[in-house]
Design a protein around this motif. Structure first.
Motif, PDB file in Angstrom:
ATOM      1  N   PHE A   1       6.834  -2.958 -20.592  1.00  0.00           N
ATOM      2  CA  PHE A   1       8.868  -3.544 -19.779  1.00  0.00           C
ATOM      3  C   PHE A   1       9.061  -4.577 -19.788  1.00  0.00           C
ATOM      4  CE2 PHE A   1       7.383   0.728 -17.910  1.00  0.00           C
ATOM      5  CZ  PHE A   1       7.801   1.724 -17.958  1.00  0.00           C
ATOM      6  N   GLY A   2       8.239  -5.231 -20.636  1.00  0.00           N
ATOM      7  CA  GLY A   2       8.144  -6.984 -20.720  1.00  0.00           C
ATOM      8  C   GLY A   2       8.974  -7.642 -19.639  1.00  0.00           C
ATOM      9  N   GLN A   3       9.132  -6.958 -18.451  1.00  0.00           N
ATOM     10  CA  GLN A   3       9.095  -8.053 -17.191  1.00  0.00           C
ATOM     11  C   GLN A   3       8.158  -7.995 -16.139  1.00  0.00           C
ATOM     12  OE1 GLN A   3      12.746  -5.380 -15.682  1.00  0.00           O
ATOM     13  NE2 GLN A   3      12.815  -5.146 -17.758  1.00  0.00           N
ATOM     14  N   THR A   4       8.238  -8.158 -15.214  1.00  0.00           N
ATOM     15  CA  THR A   4       7.684  -8.565 -14.022  1.00  0.00           C
ATOM     16  C   THR A   4       8.054  -6.866 -13.357  1.00  0.00           C
ATOM     17  OG1 THR A   4       7.624 -11.001 -14.922  1.00  0.00           O
ATOM     18  CG2 THR A   4       7.173 -10.071 -12.459  1.00  0.00           C
ATOM     19  N   PRO A   5       7.245  -6.985 -12.517  1.00  0.00           N
ATOM     20  CA  PRO A   5       7.588  -5.547 -11.665  1.00  0.00           C
ATOM     21  C   PRO A   5       8.102  -6.525 -10.238  1.00  0.00           C
ATOM     22  CG  PRO A   5       5.778  -5.403 -11.958  1.00  0.00           C
ATOM     23  CD  PRO A   5       5.384  -6.718 -13.143  1.00  0.00           C
ATOM     24  N   PRO A   6       9.192  -5.294 -10.103  1.00  0.00           N
ATOM     25  CA  PRO A   6      10.137  -5.948  -8.457  1.00  0.00           C
ATOM     26  C   PRO A   6       8.985  -6.040  -7.728  1.00  0.00           C
ATOM     27  CG  PRO A   6      11.061  -4.110  -9.608  1.00  0.00           C
ATOM     28  CD  PRO A   6       9.959  -4.282 -10.864  1.00  0.00           C
TER      29      PRO A   6
ATOM     30  N   PRO B   1       4.739  -4.668  -4.361  1.00  0.00           N
ATOM     31  CA  PRO B   1       4.174  -6.248  -3.532  1.00  0.00           C
ATOM     32  C   PRO B   1       2.622  -6.364  -3.946  1.00  0.00           C
ATOM     33  CG  PRO B   1       4.499  -3.724  -2.266  1.00  0.00           C
ATOM     34  CD  PRO B   1       4.788  -4.101  -3.412  1.00  0.00           C
ATOM     35  N   ARG B   2       2.815  -7.653  -4.048  1.00  0.00           N
ATOM     36  CA  ARG B   2       1.113  -7.884  -5.038  1.00  0.00           C
ATOM     37  C   ARG B   2      -0.009  -8.464  -3.839  1.00  0.00           C
ATOM     38  NH1 ARG B   2       5.052  -7.408  -7.914  1.00  0.00           N
ATOM     39  NH2 ARG B   2       5.181  -8.350 -10.188  1.00  0.00           N
ATOM     40  N   PRO B   3      -1.222  -8.009  -4.084  1.00  0.00           N
ATOM     41  CA  PRO B   3      -1.809  -8.355  -3.517  1.00  0.00           C
ATOM     42  C   PRO B   3      -2.136  -9.301  -3.388  1.00  0.00           C
ATOM     43  CG  PRO B   3      -3.043  -6.362  -5.243  1.00  0.00           C
ATOM     44  CD  PRO B   3      -1.085  -7.136  -5.640  1.00  0.00           C
TER      45      PRO B   3
ATOM     46  N   GLU C   1      11.786   2.843 -10.685  1.00  0.00           N
ATOM     47  CA  GLU C   1      10.118   2.203 -10.416  1.00  0.00           C
ATOM     48  C   GLU C   1       9.017   3.376 -10.860  1.00  0.00           C
ATOM     49  OE1 GLU C   1       9.340  -1.338 -11.582  1.00  0.00           O
ATOM     50  OE2 GLU C   1      12.019  -0.936 -11.695  1.00  0.00           O
ATOM     51  N   TYR C   2      10.236   4.600 -10.111  1.00  0.00           N
ATOM     52  CA  TYR C   2       8.711   5.737 -10.208  1.00  0.00           C
ATOM     53  C   TYR C   2       9.113   6.374 -11.526  1.00  0.00           C
ATOM     54  CZ  TYR C   2       7.396  10.943  -9.578  1.00  0.00           C
ATOM     55  OH  TYR C   2       7.022  12.130  -9.689  1.00  0.00           O
ATOM     56  N   LEU C   3      10.146   6.976 -12.127  1.00  0.00           N
ATOM     57  CA  LEU C   3      10.406   6.754 -13.769  1.00  0.00           C
ATOM     58  C   LEU C   3       9.033   5.993 -14.319  1.00  0.00           C
ATOM     59  CD1 LEU C   3      13.712   7.843 -13.923  1.00  0.00           C
ATOM     60  CD2 LEU C   3      11.734   9.223 -13.313  1.00  0.00           C
ATOM     61  N   ARG C   4       9.154   4.615 -14.048  1.00  0.00           N
ATOM     62  CA  ARG C   4       8.446   3.990 -15.169  1.00  0.00           C
ATOM     63  C   ARG C   4       6.811   4.572 -15.025  1.00  0.00           C
ATOM     64  NH1 ARG C   4      10.867  -2.574 -15.450  1.00  0.00           N
ATOM     65  NH2 ARG C   4      13.241  -1.373 -17.132  1.00  0.00           N
ATOM     66  N   PHE C   5       6.583   4.449 -13.611  1.00  0.00           N
ATOM     67  CA  PHE C   5       5.492   4.651 -12.881  1.00  0.00           C
ATOM     68  C   PHE C   5       4.802   5.871 -13.835  1.00  0.00           C
ATOM     69  CE2 PHE C   5       3.119   7.026 -10.761  1.00  0.00           C
ATOM     70  CZ  PHE C   5       1.115   6.934 -10.578  1.00  0.00           C
ATOM     71  N   LEU C   6       5.713   6.798 -14.323  1.00  0.00           N
ATOM     72  CA  LEU C   6       5.071   8.074 -14.517  1.00  0.00           C
ATOM     73  C   LEU C   6       5.482   7.817 -15.670  1.00  0.00           C
ATOM     74  CD1 LEU C   6       7.869  10.378 -13.123  1.00  0.00           C
ATOM     75  CD2 LEU C   6       5.882  10.422 -12.906  1.00  0.00           C
ATOM     76  N   ALA C   7       6.399   7.037 -16.875  1.00  0.00           N
ATOM     77  CA  ALA C   7       5.565   7.064 -18.387  1.00  0.00           C
ATOM     78  C   ALA C   7       3.932   5.936 -18.631  1.00  0.00           C
ATOM     79  CB  ALA C   7       6.820   5.627 -18.714  1.00  0.00           C
ATOM     80  N   LEU C   8       3.913   5.127 -17.360  1.00  0.00           N
ATOM     81  CA  LEU C   8       2.882   4.175 -18.072  1.00  0.00           C
ATOM     82  C   LEU C   8       1.432   5.314 -17.603  1.00  0.00           C
ATOM     83  CD1 LEU C   8       3.293   0.990 -15.830  1.00  0.00           C
ATOM     84  CD2 LEU C   8       3.084   1.314 -18.537  1.00  0.00           C
TER      85      LEU C   8
ATOM     86  N   ASP D   1      -8.303  -3.385  -8.092  1.00  0.00           N
ATOM     87  CA  ASP D   1      -8.448  -3.785  -9.165  1.00  0.00           C
ATOM     88  C   ASP D   1      -7.440  -2.649 -10.066  1.00  0.00           C
ATOM     89  OD1 ASP D   1     -10.569  -5.513  -7.854  1.00  0.00           O
ATOM     90  OD2 ASP D   1     -12.180  -4.451  -9.104  1.00  0.00           O
ATOM     91  N   ALA D   2      -7.043  -1.603 -10.289  1.00  0.00           N
ATOM     92  CA  ALA D   2      -6.141  -0.870 -10.608  1.00  0.00           C
ATOM     93  C   ALA D   2      -5.068  -1.084 -10.536  1.00  0.00           C
ATOM     94  CB  ALA D   2      -7.077   0.638 -10.462  1.00  0.00           C
ATOM     95  N   TYR D   3      -5.154  -1.068  -9.143  1.00  0.00           N
ATOM     96  CA  TYR D   3      -2.888  -1.623  -9.220  1.00  0.00           C
ATOM     97  C   TYR D   3      -2.974  -2.821  -9.690  1.00  0.00           C
ATOM     98  CZ  TYR D   3       0.913  -2.829  -6.021  1.00  0.00           C
ATOM     99  OH  TYR D   3       2.174  -3.514  -6.017  1.00  0.00           O
ATOM    100  N   LEU D   4      -3.418  -3.869  -9.998  1.00  0.00           N
ATOM    101  CA  LEU D   4      -3.133  -5.218 -10.269  1.00  0.00           C
ATOM    102  C   LEU D   4      -3.498  -5.137 -12.498  1.00  0.00           C
ATOM    103  CD1 LEU D   4      -5.575  -7.406  -8.487  1.00  0.00           C
ATOM    104  CD2 LEU D   4      -3.069  -7.670  -8.533  1.00  0.00           C
ATOM    105  N   GLU D   5      -4.103  -3.990 -12.329  1.00  0.00           N
ATOM    106  CA  GLU D   5      -4.535  -3.899 -14.012  1.00  0.00           C
ATOM    107  C   GLU D   5      -2.769  -2.677 -14.497  1.00  0.00           C
ATOM    108  OE1 GLU D   5      -4.948  -3.486 -18.092  1.00  0.00           O
ATOM    109  OE2 GLU D   5      -5.756  -4.966 -16.075  1.00  0.00           O
ATOM    110  N   THR D   6      -2.210  -1.971 -13.373  1.00  0.00           N
ATOM    111  CA  THR D   6      -1.270  -1.778 -13.406  1.00  0.00           C
ATOM    112  C   THR D   6      -0.432  -2.432 -13.705  1.00  0.00           C
ATOM    113  OG1 THR D   6      -2.102   0.136 -12.135  1.00  0.00           O
ATOM    114  CG2 THR D   6       0.428   0.009 -12.198  1.00  0.00           C
ATOM    115  N   LEU D   7       0.172  -3.384 -13.024  1.00  0.00           N
ATOM    116  CA  LEU D   7       0.907  -4.337 -12.630  1.00  0.00           C
ATOM    117  C   LEU D   7       1.239  -4.986 -14.094  1.00  0.00           C
ATOM    118  CD1 LEU D   7       0.487  -6.371  -8.901  1.00  0.00           C
ATOM    119  CD2 LEU D   7       2.505  -4.443  -9.856  1.00  0.00           C
ATOM    120  N   ARG D   8      -0.231  -5.853 -14.373  1.00  0.00           N
ATOM    121  CA  ARG D   8      -0.208  -6.068 -16.039  1.00  0.00           C
ATOM    122  C   ARG D   8       0.688  -4.813 -17.368  1.00  0.00           C
ATOM    123  NH1 ARG D   8      -5.085  -8.333 -13.573  1.00  0.00           N
ATOM    124  NH2 ARG D   8      -6.151  -5.957 -14.220  1.00  0.00           N
TER     125      ARG D   8
END
Length: 274
Positions: free
Chosen positions: A136-141, A146-148, A58-65, A123-130
């Motif tokens: 990636f076409g899937q919901t973050p685990p 974690p969801r706020p 998941e860290y690798l996906r974060f780096l890409a985003l 707010d930025a965390y929620l936007e990151t999840l979106r």
């Protein structure tokens, strides 16, 4: 969203996927060393090898985003822990990751410990999840992202006062009858009998309130630590050419959001040697 905006978003998503493909072949620790990077994660944070590999993925996906999104992006706490450890490998981070894979400098910056900054990070965390889901076409685990939670508005009456009012409703007529009966008996000279009725009514009232208190405050099991996701991220990052790439909060904790979003990263940002 306009067609131009859609095209731009699709272009960013494709670039993030291209960078992610390169990240999958990245080796932070040189081959042949005693322990690879995920083993170091396990040793540093007490994670199982399976969890360390999942969080690293998941860290690798974060780096890409973070390297492709032109606005603030926010990792969870667990992903930030991986980021902190990666930053200690300064040669790889600054000489390999940023210039040859991300094609931009990705900085780790402390956030401010203020309510305004906490809201901005949330707010930025929620936007990151979106952004994650759109890219990636899937919901973050949830175990890693974690969801706020939404903080519910405070009740009109405090819980203890409200439970007492509710408990009194069914027995109010009985208490009124007892009071009237006690007054009548006392006026006829039967003070002892009147006092007995009053004492019984008070005992009934106390018992009712006690039972109501137990129902509203059941015994709670002690919290148990698990190997699941932590609450939220708390520091920030930014990439050259982007606005901010900041990390903030998902939630698990006492009240709805668990803890405030945004405290400074420990030990400075980007420091340390290999």
């Amino acid at each position: 969203m306009s067609d131009a905006s859609n095209v731009h978003a699709d272009g960013l998503a494709r670039r993030a996927l291209d960078i992610h493909a390169k990240l999958l072949t990245m080796q932070i620790v040189p081959p042949g060393t005693e322990a690879d990077f995920t083993n170091r994660l396990s040793a540093e944070y007490g994670w199982s090898s399976t969890r360390a590999e999942r969080v690293y993925g998941e860290y690798l996906r974060f780096l890409a985003l973070a390297s492709t999104t032109p606005s603030m992006v926010v990792p969870s706490d667990d992903i930030d822990r991986v980021w902190h450890l990666h930053l200690l490998h300064t040669r790889h981070y600054w000489q390999v990751l940023c210039p040859t894979i991300l094609d931009t400098d990705l900085h780790h910056e402390p956030s401010l410990s203020s309510a305004e900054d906490a809201g901005r990070h949330r707010d930025a965390y929620l936007e990151t999840l979106r952004r994650y889901e759109a890219t990636f076409g899937q919901t973050p685990p949830v175990a890693i992202w974690p969801r706020p939670c939404v903080v519910n508005a405070a009740p009109r009456f405090p819980l203890a006062r409200r439970s007492a009012i509710l408990a009194l409703n069914p027995i109010s007529p009985l208490l009124v009858i007892c009071l009237i009966l006690a007054i009548g008996l006392a006026s006829q000279g039967l003070a002892a009998l009147a006092m007995g009725i009053v004492v019984s009514a008070v005992a009934l009232l106390a018992l009712t309130l006690f039972v109501s208190h137990l129902e509203q405050n059941p015994a709670r099991p002690k919290n148990r630590q698990n190997d699941g996701g932590s609450s939220c991220g708390t520091t920030s990052c930014s990439s050259s050419g982007n606005d901010d790439a900041s990390h903030g909060h998902g939630c698990s904790g006492s009240h709805a959001c668990g803890s405030s979003c945004g405290s400074s990263c420990s030990g400075g940002c980007g420091g340390g040697g290999d």
